[in-house]
Design an enzyme around this catalytic site. Structure first.
Site, short mmCIF file in Angstrom:
data_model
loop_
_atom_site.label_atom_id
_atom_site.label_comp_id
_atom_site.label_asym_id
_atom_site.label_seq_id
_atom_site.Cartn_x
_atom_site.Cartn_y
_atom_site.Cartn_z
N ASP A 294 -43.15 76.90 -2.38
CA ASP A 294 -42.50 75.59 -2.30
C ASP A 294 -42.08 75.27 -0.86
O ASP A 294 -41.75 76.16 -0.08
CB ASP A 294 -41.25 75.59 -3.21
CG ASP A 294 -40.81 74.18 -3.56
OD1 ASP A 294 -41.56 73.22 -3.28
OD2 ASP A 294 -39.70 74.04 -4.10
N HIS B 119 -49.57 70.57 2.92
CA HIS B 119 -50.23 71.39 1.90
C HIS B 119 -51.33 72.25 2.53
O HIS B 119 -51.52 73.39 2.15
CB HIS B 119 -50.81 70.50 0.79
CG HIS B 119 -49.75 69.86 -0.07
ND1 HIS B 119 -48.74 70.59 -0.65
CD2 HIS B 119 -49.53 68.57 -0.43
CE1 HIS B 119 -47.96 69.79 -1.35
NE2 HIS B 119 -48.40 68.54 -1.22
N LEU C 167 -56.86 94.12 -7.02
CA LEU C 167 -55.70 93.26 -7.28
C LEU C 167 -56.04 92.19 -8.32
O LEU C 167 -57.08 91.53 -8.23
CB LEU C 167 -55.30 92.58 -5.96
CG LEU C 167 -54.22 91.50 -6.03
CD1 LEU C 167 -52.85 92.12 -6.25
CD2 LEU C 167 -54.21 90.63 -4.76
C1 IPE Z 1 -43.18 73.95 -8.28
O1 IPE Z 1 -42.72 73.22 -7.19
C2 IPE Z 1 -44.67 73.87 -8.39
C3 IPE Z 1 -45.44 74.51 -7.34
C4 IPE Z 1 -44.98 75.16 -6.30
C5 IPE Z 1 -46.86 74.43 -7.52
P1 IPE Z 1 -42.23 71.72 -7.30
O2 IPE Z 1 -41.77 71.36 -5.94
O3 IPE Z 1 -43.26 70.88 -7.93
O4 IPE Z 1 -41.00 71.85 -8.32
P2 IPE Z 1 -39.68 70.98 -8.47
O5 IPE Z 1 -40.11 69.55 -8.67
O6 IPE Z 1 -38.90 71.14 -7.20
O7 IPE Z 1 -38.97 71.58 -9.63
C1 IPE Z 2 -45.05 72.97 -2.98
O1 IPE Z 2 -44.61 72.16 -1.96
C2 IPE Z 2 -46.50 72.77 -3.25
C3 IPE Z 2 -46.79 72.09 -4.53
C4 IPE Z 2 -45.92 71.65 -5.36
C5 IPE Z 2 -48.17 71.92 -4.82
P1 IPE Z 2 -43.89 70.77 -2.23
O2 IPE Z 2 -44.88 69.68 -2.02
O3 IPE Z 2 -43.20 70.78 -3.54
O4 IPE Z 2 -42.84 70.78 -1.05
P2 IPE Z 2 -41.41 70.07 -1.04
O5 IPE Z 2 -40.63 70.65 -2.18
O6 IPE Z 2 -41.65 68.60 -1.20
O7 IPE Z 2 -40.85 70.43 0.30
MG MG Z 3 -41.27 71.26 -4.04
#
Ligand code: IPE
Ligand code: IPE
Ligand code: MG
Length: 249
Positions: free
Chosen positions: A25, A42, A136
């Site tokens: 995240d 990303h 793995l």
């Molecule tokens: C969880 O992160 C999903 C992934 C990392 C793929 P999100 O950023 O989507 O989750 P919330 O919205 O903060 O719960």
């Molecule tokens: C996690 O990064 C990746 C996915 C959910 C695919 P985010 O896109 O949720 O990053 P933040 O939470 O907005 O910083």
């Molecule tokens: Mg996020």
């Protein structure tokens, strides 16, 4: 040559977590910090993946589960979803040969049928190509939701009972966990969520029942192998009692 990272002395190689799960995240905040478009955040979040996967394979972790795209992530804008879907393809195109060489066994956690055809075909091909590998277990969660996984397992059990191939008495925790996407793999020992957020966001609800949770502040694109080692060190300092008392108490 890629940098290789031996385990630091602070880690006991005989007590490694068998299964590490990572909620990757913070890509959005990373992009914002760097004044870049979200898609570039990303992309940056795939650049450290190779070293993390390689290191888990090298040090002897049995399973690594990475949360790439949740069932809730469809709620993002079309352009962000498209960018994430493209990155999934790019990741497999560029990594599959090396993963095969390292005997990595790929499993997709989630509903592949709900993905665009190109992604579904690529993911299925990666699973098939690595199915006989004994290294793995690399689990990539795409279109994954923990609740949906539990419902799917319950339905699978019901269908078997209905068919007569399973009796009610045979339904126990083992039978249930065998019907999860992670069937046959150890439960999660260590769950890492980067970016300081402290929630599961529907990830591996059943498998994390006794996991140790670690929430590093770093955003995912800034998380590298030394950070992973630090998480493992902290994990090893935790007292996992499973409801019992410590021997000395
Ligand atoms: C969880 O992160 C999903 C992934 C990392 C793929 P999100 O950023 O989507 O989750 P919330 O919205 O903060 O719960
Ligand atoms: C996690 O990064 C990746 C996915 C959910 C695919 P985010 O896109 O949720 O990053 P933040 O939470 O907005 O910083
Ligand atoms: Mg996020």
């Amino acid at each position: 040559m890629p940098i290789s990272y031996p385990l630091p002395d602070t880690i006991d190689p005989s007590r490694l977590p068998r299964h590490i799960a990572i909620i990757m995240d913070g890509n959005g905040r990373w992009a914002k910090q760097h004044k870049l478009q979200i898609a570039l955040g990303h992309r940056a979040g795939t650049e450290n993946l190779r070293e993390i996967i390689r290191n888990c394979s090298d040090i002897g972790v049995k399973a690594l589960s990475l949360y790439a795209f949740s069932t809730e992530n469809w709620n993002r804008s079309k352009s962000e979803v498209d960018a994430l879907m493209q990155l999934i393809l790019d990741f497999f195109d560029s990594e599959i040969d090396e993963l095969c060489e390292k005997r990595v066994h790929i499993t997709i956690l989630g509903d592949k049928a709900g993905l665009p055809d190109t992604q579904r075909v690529t993911l299925e091909a990666a699973e098939q190509r690595t199915a006989a590998n004994d290294g793995l277990y690399l689990n990539i969660a795409v279109n994954y939701g923990g609740r949906a996984e539990l419902v799917r397992a319950a339905k699978a059990l019901c269908a078997e009972v209905q068919k007569g191939s399973l009796s009610l008495d045979q339904i126990d925790e083992q039978a249930f966990s065998d019907r999860l996407y992670t069937g046959g793999m150890p439960d999660v020992d260590l769950l890492i969520r980067t970016s300081g957020e402290m929630r599961l966001s529907n990830f591996l609800l059943y498998q994390c029942s006794y996991a140790e949770f670690i929430f590093p502040e770093k955003l995912w694109p800034d998380f590298h192998v030394p950070d992973l080692h630090e998480c493992i060190r902290v994990y090893q300092s935790r007292d996992r009692r499973y409801g019992a008392r410590r021997a000395e108490e």
